[in-house]
Design a protein around this motif. Sequence first.
Motif, mmCIF file in Angstrom:
data_model
loop_
_atom_site.group_PDB
_atom_site.id
_atom_site.type_symbol
_atom_site.label_atom_id
_atom_site.label_comp_id
_atom_site.label_asym_id
_atom_site.label_seq_id
_atom_site.Cartn_x
_atom_site.Cartn_y
_atom_site.Cartn_z
ATOM 1 N N ARG A 1 0.866 -1.188 0.000
ATOM 2 C CA ARG A 1 0.000 0.000 0.000
ATOM 3 C C ARG A 1 0.896 1.228 0.000
ATOM 4 N NH1 ARG A 1 -3.588 0.574 5.253
ATOM 5 N NH2 ARG A 1 -1.523 0.962 6.124
ATOM 6 N N CYS A 2 0.566 2.183 -0.865
ATOM 7 C CA CYS A 2 1.346 3.418 -0.878
ATOM 8 C C CYS A 2 0.474 4.583 -1.327
ATOM 9 C CB CYS A 2 2.585 3.294 -1.762
ATOM 10 S SG CYS A 2 2.255 3.181 -3.529
ATOM 11 N N ALA A 3 0.895 5.754 -0.889
ATOM 12 C CA ALA A 3 0.244 6.995 -1.308
ATOM 13 C C ALA A 3 0.885 7.466 -2.610
ATOM 14 C CB ALA A 3 0.410 8.055 -0.223
ATOM 15 N N PHE A 4 0.048 7.874 -3.546
ATOM 16 C CA PHE A 4 0.584 8.385 -4.810
ATOM 17 C C PHE A 4 1.467 9.611 -4.581
ATOM 18 C CE2 PHE A 4 -2.994 5.932 -6.499
ATOM 19 C CZ PHE A 4 -2.353 5.254 -7.520
ATOM 20 N N ALA A 5 1.153 10.397 -3.558
ATOM 21 C CA ALA A 5 1.950 11.594 -3.279
ATOM 22 C C ALA A 5 3.408 11.251 -2.970
ATOM 23 C CB ALA A 5 1.338 12.365 -2.105
ATOM 24 N N ASP A 6 3.666 10.055 -2.469
ATOM 25 C CA ASP A 6 5.026 9.640 -2.142
ATOM 26 C C ASP A 6 5.802 9.143 -3.360
ATOM 27 O OD1 ASP A 6 4.769 10.238 0.576
ATOM 28 O OD2 ASP A 6 3.889 8.262 1.001
ATOM 29 N N TYR A 7 5.112 8.944 -4.459
ATOM 30 C CA TYR A 7 5.736 8.417 -5.678
ATOM 31 C C TYR A 7 5.277 9.258 -6.867
ATOM 32 C CZ TYR A 7 6.901 4.614 -2.585
ATOM 33 O OH TYR A 7 7.388 3.892 -1.533
ATOM 34 N N PRO A 8 5.822 10.478 -7.022
ATOM 35 C CA PRO A 8 5.316 11.412 -8.036
ATOM 36 C C PRO A 8 5.387 10.900 -9.476
ATOM 37 C CG PRO A 8 7.209 12.339 -6.849
ATOM 38 C CD PRO A 8 6.870 11.038 -6.196
ATOM 39 N N GLU A 9 6.396 10.106 -9.813
ATOM 40 C CA GLU A 9 6.473 9.598 -11.188
ATOM 41 C C GLU A 9 5.334 8.614 -11.465
ATOM 42 O OE1 GLU A 9 10.376 8.023 -11.910
ATOM 43 O OE2 GLU A 9 11.332 9.976 -11.615
ATOM 44 N N TYR A 10 5.042 7.774 -10.485
ATOM 45 C CA TYR A 10 3.933 6.813 -10.611
ATOM 46 C C TYR A 10 2.604 7.570 -10.708
ATOM 47 C CZ TYR A 10 1.162 2.612 -9.408
ATOM 48 O OH TYR A 10 0.270 1.571 -9.399
ATOM 49 N N ARG A 11 2.447 8.602 -9.868
ATOM 50 C CA ARG A 11 1.232 9.417 -9.892
ATOM 51 C C ARG A 11 1.063 10.079 -11.263
ATOM 52 N NH1 ARG A 11 -1.024 14.180 -9.715
ATOM 53 N NH2 ARG A 11 -2.789 14.574 -8.348
ATOM 54 N N ALA A 12 2.134 10.649 -11.798
ATOM 55 C CA ALA A 12 2.064 11.342 -13.089
ATOM 56 C C ALA A 12 1.683 10.367 -14.208
ATOM 57 C CB ALA A 12 3.394 12.013 -13.396
ATOM 58 N N GLU A 13 2.250 9.162 -14.187
ATOM 59 C CA GLU A 13 1.913 8.185 -15.221
ATOM 60 C C GLU A 13 0.427 7.831 -15.143
ATOM 61 O OE1 GLU A 13 3.478 3.974 -17.117
ATOM 62 O OE2 GLU A 13 3.789 4.295 -14.966
ATOM 63 N N LEU A 14 -0.079 7.583 -13.941
ATOM 64 C CA LEU A 14 -1.491 7.226 -13.792
ATOM 65 C C LEU A 14 -2.400 8.411 -14.104
ATOM 66 C CD1 LEU A 14 -3.491 5.001 -13.119
ATOM 67 C CD2 LEU A 14 -3.369 5.741 -10.719
ATOM 68 N N ALA A 15 -1.975 9.627 -13.753
ATOM 69 C CA ALA A 15 -2.791 10.828 -13.991
ATOM 70 C C ALA A 15 -3.004 11.087 -15.476
ATOM 71 C CB ALA A 15 -2.144 12.040 -13.324
ATOM 72 N N ALA A 16 -2.185 10.493 -16.333
ATOM 73 C CA ALA A 16 -2.411 10.607 -17.773
ATOM 74 C C ALA A 16 -3.596 9.745 -18.209
ATOM 75 C CB ALA A 16 -1.149 10.199 -18.535
ATOM 76 N N VAL A 17 -4.041 8.828 -17.334
ATOM 77 C CA VAL A 17 -5.139 7.918 -17.659
ATOM 78 C C VAL A 17 -6.422 8.308 -16.929
ATOM 79 C CG1 VAL A 17 -5.899 5.496 -17.573
ATOM 80 C CG2 VAL A 17 -3.514 6.046 -18.110
ATOM 81 N N VAL A 18 -6.308 8.591 -15.631
ATOM 82 C CA VAL A 18 -7.461 8.980 -14.805
ATOM 83 C C VAL A 18 -7.017 10.070 -13.831
ATOM 84 C CG1 VAL A 18 -8.594 6.707 -14.919
ATOM 85 C CG2 VAL A 18 -7.051 7.239 -13.007
ATOM 86 N N PRO A 19 -7.947 10.900 -13.364
ATOM 87 C CA PRO A 19 -7.576 11.870 -12.326
ATOM 88 C C PRO A 19 -7.120 11.145 -11.053
ATOM 89 C CG PRO A 19 -9.727 12.394 -13.273
ATOM 90 C CD PRO A 19 -9.350 11.039 -13.787
ATOM 91 N N VAL A 20 -6.059 11.666 -10.435
ATOM 92 C CA VAL A 20 -5.541 11.100 -9.185
ATOM 93 C C VAL A 20 -5.705 12.174 -8.109
ATOM 94 C CG1 VAL A 20 -3.559 10.084 -8.005
ATOM 95 C CG2 VAL A 20 -3.880 9.687 -10.465
ATOM 96 N N PRO A 21 -6.745 12.052 -7.288
ATOM 97 C CA PRO A 21 -6.985 13.077 -6.267
ATOM 98 C C PRO A 21 -5.880 13.116 -5.205
ATOM 99 C CG PRO A 21 -8.890 11.617 -6.505
ATOM 100 C CD PRO A 21 -7.760 11.019 -7.281
#
Length: 182
Positions: free
Chosen positions: A69-89
């Motif tokens: 389990r991890c917070a997207f805020a702790d992994y900005p590259e992972y968050r950015a990749e996913l945010a290209a597909v769906v909004p990541v609150p």
Amino acid sequence: MTFAFRRLTEPDFPLLAGWLARPHVARWWHHETSAEAVARDFGPAARGEEPSDDLLALFDRRPAGLVQRCAFADYPEYRAELAAVVPVPAGAVTVDYLIGEPGLLGRGLGAAMVRAVLELTWAELPAVGCVLVPVVAANRASWRTLERAGLRRVGAGELTPDNPVDDPLHYVYRLDRPSVTR
């Protein structure tokens, strides 16, 4: 079906290496299983040096699986990749999971484990508003597990797969924090 969770510790690494080597796990996790590789990749979280939670899932008090389990805020590259597909609150987390013991497969335990870790997430992390889980589209068993656990598909798009043999198409599942009725 009762699950409990505890932090993965270094003495658990041989068990985890065995699970990662099992065909039903290796196909999707595509992870090195040597003692050195497991220590390298899971050691920092086990020692609290990494912001993610690696949780040993216990079913009937016996090790059954793993949840990361991890917070997207702790992994900005992972968050950015996913945010290209769906909004990541803000405050969103993700989980990854496996049932390691082959004798426990096909019994609905994957969905029960996911539901249990989501309940734990809501209880332990009050700032978390939703869970987003990307799953490679070819892994039907995994995305069906998420559906049975109550998550809904909110998007589809290309993400880097864990296993390079997989197509990059992923489905993204979401569950919002349950509202409290008073």
